[in-house]
Design an enzyme around this catalytic site. Structure first.
Site, PDB file in Angstrom:
ATOM      1  N   CYS A 151      96.086  19.809  73.939  1.00  0.00           N
ATOM      2  CA  CYS A 151      96.519  19.046  75.591  1.00  0.00           C
ATOM      3  C   CYS A 151      97.203  19.534  75.579  1.00  0.00           C
ATOM      4  O   CYS A 151      97.723  21.179  76.167  1.00  0.00           O
ATOM      5  CB  CYS A 151      95.888  17.407  75.873  1.00  0.00           C
ATOM      6  SG  CYS A 151      95.903  17.823  77.773  1.00  0.00           S
ATOM      7  N   GLU A 173      91.424  13.436  69.588  1.00  0.00           N
ATOM      8  CA  GLU A 173      91.963  12.398  68.695  1.00  0.00           C
ATOM      9  C   GLU A 173      91.474  11.122  69.902  1.00  0.00           C
ATOM     10  O   GLU A 173      91.123   9.984  69.244  1.00  0.00           O
ATOM     11  CB  GLU A 173      93.214  12.367  69.076  1.00  0.00           C
ATOM     12  CG  GLU A 173      94.217  11.739  70.210  1.00  0.00           C
ATOM     13  CD  GLU A 173      93.895  12.919  71.212  1.00  0.00           C
ATOM     14  OE1 GLU A 173      93.583  13.503  71.621  1.00  0.00           O
ATOM     15  OE2 GLU A 173      94.217  12.332  72.246  1.00  0.00           O
ATOM     16  N   HIS A 225      90.248  16.260  73.731  1.00  0.00           N
ATOM     17  CA  HIS A 225      91.851  15.440  73.556  1.00  0.00           C
ATOM     18  C   HIS A 225      90.832  15.006  71.793  1.00  0.00           C
ATOM     19  O   HIS A 225      89.686  13.633  72.078  1.00  0.00           O
ATOM     20  CB  HIS A 225      91.926  14.061  73.860  1.00  0.00           C
ATOM     21  CG  HIS A 225      92.944  14.530  75.190  1.00  0.00           C
ATOM     22  ND1 HIS A 225      94.223  14.024  74.387  1.00  0.00           N
ATOM     23  CD2 HIS A 225      93.240  14.560  76.512  1.00  0.00           C
ATOM     24  CE1 HIS A 225      95.023  14.460  75.232  1.00  0.00           C
ATOM     25  NE2 HIS A 225      94.927  14.389  76.513  1.00  0.00           N
TER      26      HIS A 225
END
Ligand code: MN
Length: 246
Positions: free
Chosen positions: A107, A212, A210
């Site tokens: 990001c 994660e 993203h």
């Protein structure tokens, strides 16, 4: 021994704290790496020493990069910027690229990677890219809100083992000018750059989404972290395309 993956964080100036959502470190650990959260250092020699302790680098998400780093004045929709984080991460990234340290940039990270390598950003997608999709989703953070098309034959295609995917989206900026020696590795349907990769570097990958917040539900998201960890362990691209980590 697990390869050590240095992870950058955010700085809360009012509270005097480093901040990092835990998904980054958890995903690195799950993928076989040893996560290590990095403090902000300033001098070239300090950052070189810091890099000597890590096998790979994860540039985490966060706010906007100051456009003065790519020769522009602030657009009215520019978000919050952090001068200390910009200075640290951009120098860290330049030194890591020069040292061939494997990098996964997430990001804000892809934006730092682009700017560090001499590229530039769209400062505000809704006002600067006509016909753009919604890139700041209102769905839950694990939910893949839009599609991406992965460049055939790219390193990203090999790491993901896929030619397309659906990803989440929490950005109002994107890569406008590629850094030197990089190519676009994935785009959204509106042409917004969603991933870039170094052509000559063993593993320098930036993604605009993203992973994660997705890896617990989505094996493709975990493959990005596994690709970083394998590159940090000195394994080849072919080995990096192995089965999921256990
Ligand atoms: Mn997007």
């Amino acid at each position: 021994m697990r390869p050590v993956i240095g992870i950058t964080s955010k700085w809360d100036e009012e509270e005097g704290r480093y901040l990092l959502p835990r998904g980054y470190a958890d995903a690195v650990y799950r993928a076989g790496g040893m996560p290590l959260i990095l403090p902000f250092l300033q001098a070239d020699t300090e950052i070189q020493e810091l890099l000597s302790h890590v096998d790979g680098l994860l540039l985490a998400g966060g706010g906007d990069v100051d456009p003065s780093w790519f020769g522009e004045e602030p657009h009215p929709s520019l978000g919050r910027i952090d001068p200390q984080r910009d200075a640290f991460e951009i120098l860290l990234t330049r030194l890591a690229l020069a040292r061939e340290v494997p990098i996964l940039a997430i990001c804000r990270g892809i934006q730092v990677l682009a700017v560090a390598g001499g590229g530039a950003l769209y400062q505000d997608i809704p006002s600067q890219i006509k016909g753009a999709l919604q890139h700041y989703q209102k769905a839950p953070e694990w939910y893949p809100a839009h599609a991406i098309h992965v460049k055939p034959g790219s390193k990203l295609a090999r790491v993901l083992q896929a030619s397309s995917a659906r990803v989440n989206s929490y950005h109002h900026q994107s890569v406008k000018v590629l850094p030197r020696g990089f190519q676009v590795a994935a785009e959204a349907g509106d042409g917004v750059v969603e991933a870039i990769e170094g052509l000559h570097h063993r593993f320098a990958l930036g993604v605009q989404w993203h992973p994660e917040t997705m890896w617990e539900k989505d094996p493709l998201a975990l493959r990005l972290f596994a690709g970083l960890v394998d590159a940090a362990a000195g394994k080849t691209g072919e080995m990096a395309a192995r089965a999921e980590p256990v």
